[in-house]
Design an enzyme around this catalytic site. Structure first.
Site, PDB file in Angstrom:
ATOM      1  N   HIS A   3       0.804  -1.233   0.000  1.00 32.04           N
ATOM      2  CA  HIS A   3       0.000   0.000   0.000  1.00 32.04           C
ATOM      3  C   HIS A   3       0.828   1.269   0.000  1.00 32.04           C
ATOM      4  O   HIS A   3       0.261   2.359   0.104  1.00 32.04           O
ATOM      5  CB  HIS A   3      -0.927   0.047   1.209  1.00 32.04           C
ATOM      6  CG  HIS A   3      -1.983  -1.009   1.210  1.00 32.04           C
ATOM      7  ND1 HIS A   3      -3.257  -0.787   0.738  1.00 32.04           N
ATOM      8  CD2 HIS A   3      -1.955  -2.296   1.608  1.00 32.04           C
ATOM      9  CE1 HIS A   3      -3.968  -1.889   0.859  1.00 32.04           C
ATOM     10  NE2 HIS A   3      -3.196  -2.831   1.391  1.00 32.04           N
TER      11      HIS A   3
ATOM     12  N   LYS B 229     -14.999   7.887  -3.681  1.00 33.88           N
ATOM     13  CA  LYS B 229     -16.263   8.131  -2.962  1.00 33.88           C
ATOM     14  C   LYS B 229     -16.866   9.460  -3.395  1.00 33.88           C
ATOM     15  O   LYS B 229     -18.074   9.575  -3.609  1.00 33.88           O
ATOM     16  CB  LYS B 229     -16.016   8.127  -1.443  1.00 33.88           C
ATOM     17  CG  LYS B 229     -15.559   6.776  -0.915  1.00 33.88           C
ATOM     18  CD  LYS B 229     -14.990   6.852   0.499  1.00 33.88           C
ATOM     19  CE  LYS B 229     -14.239   5.561   0.817  1.00 33.88           C
ATOM     20  NZ  LYS B 229     -13.362   5.688   1.995  1.00 33.88           N
TER      21      LYS B 229
ATOM     22  N   THR C  46      -8.742   6.471  -1.863  1.00 32.62           N
ATOM     23  CA  THR C  46     -10.058   5.872  -2.069  1.00 32.62           C
ATOM     24  C   THR C  46     -11.160   6.905  -1.853  1.00 32.62           C
ATOM     25  O   THR C  46     -12.258   6.754  -2.388  1.00 32.62           O
ATOM     26  CB  THR C  46     -10.282   4.668  -1.130  1.00 32.62           C
ATOM     27  OG1 THR C  46      -9.742   4.980   0.155  1.00 32.62           O
ATOM     28  CG2 THR C  46      -9.612   3.424  -1.666  1.00 32.62           C
TER      29      THR C  46
ATOM     30  N   LYS D  85       0.199  14.552   1.479  1.00 34.68           N
ATOM     31  CA  LYS D  85      -1.165  14.808   0.991  1.00 34.68           C
ATOM     32  C   LYS D  85      -1.404  16.301   0.767  1.00 34.68           C
ATOM     33  O   LYS D  85      -2.383  16.709   0.168  1.00 34.68           O
ATOM     34  CB  LYS D  85      -2.190  14.231   1.968  1.00 34.68           C
ATOM     35  CG  LYS D  85      -2.133  12.705   2.069  1.00 34.68           C
ATOM     36  CD  LYS D  85      -3.195  12.178   3.023  1.00 34.68           C
ATOM     37  CE  LYS D  85      -3.065  10.697   3.305  1.00 34.68           C
ATOM     38  NZ  LYS D  85      -3.701   9.854   2.257  1.00 34.68           N
TER      39      LYS D  85
ATOM     40  N   LYS E 294      -9.041  13.658   4.864  1.00 37.52           N
ATOM     41  CA  LYS E 294      -8.146  12.491   4.827  1.00 37.52           C
ATOM     42  C   LYS E 294      -7.159  12.659   5.974  1.00 37.52           C
ATOM     43  O   LYS E 294      -7.153  13.705   6.627  1.00 37.52           O
ATOM     44  CB  LYS E 294      -7.417  12.407   3.494  1.00 37.52           C
ATOM     45  CG  LYS E 294      -6.799  13.754   3.035  1.00 37.52           C
ATOM     46  CD  LYS E 294      -6.145  13.652   1.676  1.00 37.52           C
ATOM     47  CE  LYS E 294      -7.084  13.766   0.511  1.00 37.52           C
ATOM     48  NZ  LYS E 294      -7.426  12.492  -0.119  1.00 37.52           N
ATOM     49  N   ARG E 295      -6.334  11.630   6.230  1.00 44.10           N
ATOM     50  CA  ARG E 295      -5.288  11.788   7.245  1.00 44.10           C
ATOM     51  C   ARG E 295      -4.438  13.019   6.925  1.00 44.10           C
ATOM     52  O   ARG E 295      -4.235  13.352   5.756  1.00 44.10           O
ATOM     53  CB  ARG E 295      -4.397  10.542   7.292  1.00 44.10           C
ATOM     54  CG  ARG E 295      -5.086   9.315   7.856  1.00 44.10           C
ATOM     55  CD  ARG E 295      -5.522   9.533   9.301  1.00 44.10           C
ATOM     56  NE  ARG E 295      -4.380   9.746  10.165  1.00 44.10           N
ATOM     57  CZ  ARG E 295      -3.678   8.789  10.769  1.00 44.10           C
ATOM     58  NH1 ARG E 295      -4.030   7.518  10.605  1.00 44.10           N
ATOM     59  NH2 ARG E 295      -2.644   9.078  11.532  1.00 44.10           N
TER      60      ARG E 295
END
Ligand code: 26Q
Length: 812
Positions: A357, A657, A653, A551, A545-546
């Site tokens: 991952h 969504k 992911t 990110k 998100k985290r």
């Protein structure tokens, strides 16, 4: 298919309530009502569960076991009602009692046994396996404390414990009779018995692993699979136990606590590895219990000889966390079942498959040999032998290339490298999106790829549309059914038919109304929970998100800071009014991520209290991001922020969504964003930023200078100065960490490099949003092409391409 009429349901519910609470329904609290409903739902499930197990026990179908340290299930009631096909009946029945189903669902505590993407993926996979009639079961840990709860106090993240088991958990069944013993420490001696080596393990500490089973309900197919979570208990009951510790009561309690510590808490780290012995214990604990129970079951039900294990079962490991499954299965086959090395190796390496991952170097697990050997002496011996044989093989192929061999070795520099062990001991290694798999093959794991190319494959992630569309967005689901029929529920790619309506004015208007209704619900939630008023007619721009440097929440934040400056200079600046929504948790030890949260909150605080700009922009950092909150936020988003540094996000992911719920994506060409772009076309997504090549070139050749970026550009200088000049907070030092990371340490994620490209992309968003018809058509196309990102497609690919199980998707 399970069927029940309203009157029967009402009767069952009332009876259940009385039996459970010893009072009449009208005397009950809302929570009492939730408990009765959940418990009744479970009763409905139990019969199907037993039947499913019977079928699995007595037919030869291949069983899949999905091993994962994390299962981020969220709430279970709503999903159970949908999959049983009784949600509408239930809603109507309850309303006859004046009970609102949605408000009961809200009372359920999230089951938060995961950090983020990887844990949620495991949960989506369970849902899809059950729904596709695949005999697929989860195996994990029943943490007493889930992922921490986040509070924001004075703009800072504060962690509190998540004691999710404080109320009785109706969804689990303790199976004491299926407990397994797991051994730690001690010594291993070798005995030669008639020419056979025997390994004698003594002086170990034995711990009881007790399983709790949770039903995983398939969609309208009467299949109920099992998620088995293991909990650690002392091996002795309290009486023996006191004699064992010679009546020393306090010592006994201490001992009990030290055992229970194993399943006490989920490690709150994502993409950062820390070599804690308790974590290694957790890994062996659940893996050993899981493998033992599989073997025990296999033998008890006469499934044939263990020689054929690889034909009868598949064991999948979710990242390297359960890699000890490999040496543990070897140990059982050799030491307990009497197989020789070669046979045991053939069985093991044909049974286990592995998903990677991440390519972030700091996330790769490696355990100090000393710690490993002491905690798991026999397992270490096996790993050493696996490595010895593997290096021998390498030596035969790459004669004299010592560098290559030591680069690929499983044990090196005093560490056991878990990714190497996972690759060597499994028959399939997959990445989670095309780009990610290519990077694995051609860069990070290239030596392994060239050594064994057929082992590597891609399985692009997916999400279950039953939770993320039908559960989270019932209005959109109903509208899709109205427009294209219900076929897409069993065949999500049928959603493509919706694309034909993208230019239809009435469809566009309905999409807008549905989005607005979801935005109003979110606005109300924000008002109630955080006291901030936001305008549902503004564009909802969402990054949830985290919190992690790669990110790039900072990029989003800097762009808002720049916009604010421009609005101050020119209050008439013509922009689309926006509400910026952030949410996410930072690992408690990740200082930079926590500092990023502080910066976002300070910017929010300043802007939200400046009436000069409030008609145009507002910022909300929503507290305590979790599955149930995501279900409220995502259907309300207009714009999905997927802005990681290209090459760093393995898949993502939430991008899927958002798309499925009709948001437009602004994205870098990273992870699954690329595949989303391929599905919807360039005109229906907004792409910006460095390409893969450019990023890799910077890493290989250098040349990125944050200081040059600042010196050469007035706007970049202004926004970076604003981090540390007291503009957002009197304390100039407060966001020092964010500044230093960006500037002093020459930010390895190139935020400033992508800054202008991002601003331009955001201007494009404004222009597109102003064109109602254009924007709505983009939303429609995104929805229409989201079906491929259902985890049903992903699981079908795993089943046919890796596990060799299940039926063909097309035949369903
Ligand atoms: C490892 C060792 C010690 C403590 C914790 C950990 C640990 C825990 C969780 C390491 C990693 C994780 C989680 C990683 C994760 O969620 N990765 C994400 O996986 C998603 C599903 O494949 C992808 O979509 C994301 O891109 C990826 O970041």
């Amino acid at each position: 298919m399970f069927n029940i009429d309203k009157e029967t349901f009402k009767k069952d519910y009332e009876e259940k309530f009385i039996e459970m609470h010893g009072k009449d329904l009208h005397e009950g609290t809302d929570y009492n009502k939730y408990e009765a409903l959940a418990s009744l739902t479970r009763d409905y499930v139990v019969k199907m569960w037993i039947n499913t197990n019977k079928k699995y026990n007595f037919t030869g179908e291949k069983q899949v076991y999905y091993f994962s340290m994390e299962f981020l299930l969220g709430r279970l009631l709503g999903n159970a009602l949908i999959n049983l096909g009784i949600k509408d009946i239930c809603r109507e029945a309850l309303s006859d009692f004046n009970i609102n189903l949605d408000s009961l669902e809200e009372l359920e505590e999230d089951q938060g046994l995961g950090n983020g993407g990887l844990g949620r993926l495991a949960a989506c996979f369970l849902d899809s396996m059950a729904s596709l009639n695949i005999p697929g079961h989860g195996c994990g840990i029943r943490y007493k404390y889930g992922f921490f709860q986040q509070k924001i106090v004075n703009g800072k993240q504060i962690e509190t414990s998540d004691y999710w088991l404080k109320n009785a958990n109706v969804w689990e069944i303790k199976k004491s009779d299926k407990a397994q013993v797991v051994r730690f420490g001690g010594e291993v001696t070798t005995i030669n018995e008639d020419g056979h080596l025997r390994f004698n393990h003594t002086g170990y500490e034995a711990i009881l692993a007790v399983p709790y089973d949770i039903p995983v309900i398939g969609y309208e197919n009467e299949v109920v699979n099992t998620l088995r979570l293991w909990s650690a208990e002392p091996l002795y009951d309290e009486f023996d136990f006191s004699s064992f510790s010679r009546g020393d009561y306090l010592k006994a309690i201490e001992y009990k606590n030290s055992i229970e510590a194993i399943s006490q808490v989920l490690y709150p780290d994502d993409s950062f590895y820390e070599g804690k012995i308790l974590r290694l214990k957790q890994q062996y604990f659940f893996v050993s219990a899981g493998i033992q129970s599989i073997i025990r079951h296999f033998k008890a039900y006469g499934k044939g000889t263990l020689k054929d294990l690889d034909e009868k079962i598949a064991i999948h490991i979710n990242d390297t966390h359960p890699t000890l499954a490999i040496p543990e299965l070897m140990r059982i086959l050799m030491d307990e079942e009497g197989y020789g090395w070669n046979e045991a190796w053939r069985i093991t390496s044909n049974t286990i498959s592995y998903t990677n991952h991440t390519i972030l170097a700091e996330a790769l697990e490696k355990w100090p040999v000393e710690m490993f050997e002491k905690l798991l002496p026999r397992i270490y011996m096996i790993v050493e032998e696996i490595n010895r044989r593997f290096c021998q093989e390498l030596w035969n192929k790459y004669i004299g290339q010592w560098d290559k061999i030591s680069k690929m070795s499983i044990i090196a520099d005093g560490y056991v490298r878990m990714a190497h062990l996972a690759i060597v001991g499994s028959y399939s290694v997959n990445g989670v999106a095309k780009l990610h798999t290519e990077i694995l093959k051609k860069q990070e794991m290239s030596d392994f790829y060239y050594f064994n190319p057929t082992k590597f494959n891609n399985k692009t992630n997916g999400i279950t549309h039953r939770r993320w569309l039908m559960g989270a967005n019932p209005e959109l689901t109903d509208f899709l059914k109205e427009t294209i029929g219900s076929g897409f529920i069993k065949h999500p790619t049928d959603m493509e038919a919706f694309a034909a309506y993208a230019m239809d004015k009435s469809v566009q208007e309905r999409l807008h109304q549905i989005k607005l209704s979801n935005k109003k619900k979110l606005a109300e939630y924000i008002k109630i929970n955080q006291g901030i008023s936001v305008n549902p007619d503004s564009l909802f721009d969402v990054q949830v998100k985290r919190i992690h440097a790669y990110k790039r929440q900072t990029l989003n934040c800097l762009r808002i800071m720049d916009l604010y400056r421009r609005l101050i200079e020119n209050p008439n600046l013509d922009i689309v009014p926006r509400t910026f929504i952030f949410a996410g948790k930072a690992a408690p030890g990740y200082y930079l991520a926590k500092n990023t949260i502080e910066l976002i909150n300070a910017v929010a605080n300043k802007i939200n209290n400046d009436p000069k700009v409030n008609e145009k922009i507002k910022i909300v950092f929503m507290h305590n991001y979790r599955v149930s909150l995501a279900e409220t936020i995502i259907p309300a988003a207009d714009l999905s922020e997927q802005i990681s540094t290209t090459t760093k996000e393995a898949s993502g992911t939430s991008n899927m969504k958002f798309m499925m719920n009709g948001a437009v994506t602004i994205a870098t060409l990273d992870g699954a964003n690329i595949e989303i772009r391929d599905e919807v076309g360039d005109e229906n997504i907004i792409i910006f930023g460095l390409t893969e090549r450019e990023v890799l070139d910077y890493y290989q050749k250098g040349g990125y200078s944050a200081t040059d970026m600042i010196n050469g550009d007035y706007r970049i200088k202004q926004v970076t100065d604003d981090i540390v000049n007291g503009f957002y907070c009197g304390d100039k030092e407060r966001f020092r960490a964010v500044y230093e990371h960006l500037v002093t340490y020459n930010d390895e994620f190139f935020v400033l490099k992508d800054f202008h490209s991002y601003l331009k992309a955001q201007d494009k968003v404004d222009n597109l949003y102003r064109d109602f018809s254009k924007w709505q058509s983009m939303c429609a196309v995104n929805i229409a092409h989201s079906g491929i990102f259902s985890s049903d497609r992903t699981i079908q690919e795993y089943a046919t391409g890796i596990w060799g199980s299940g039926f063909l998707y097309k035949n369903l």
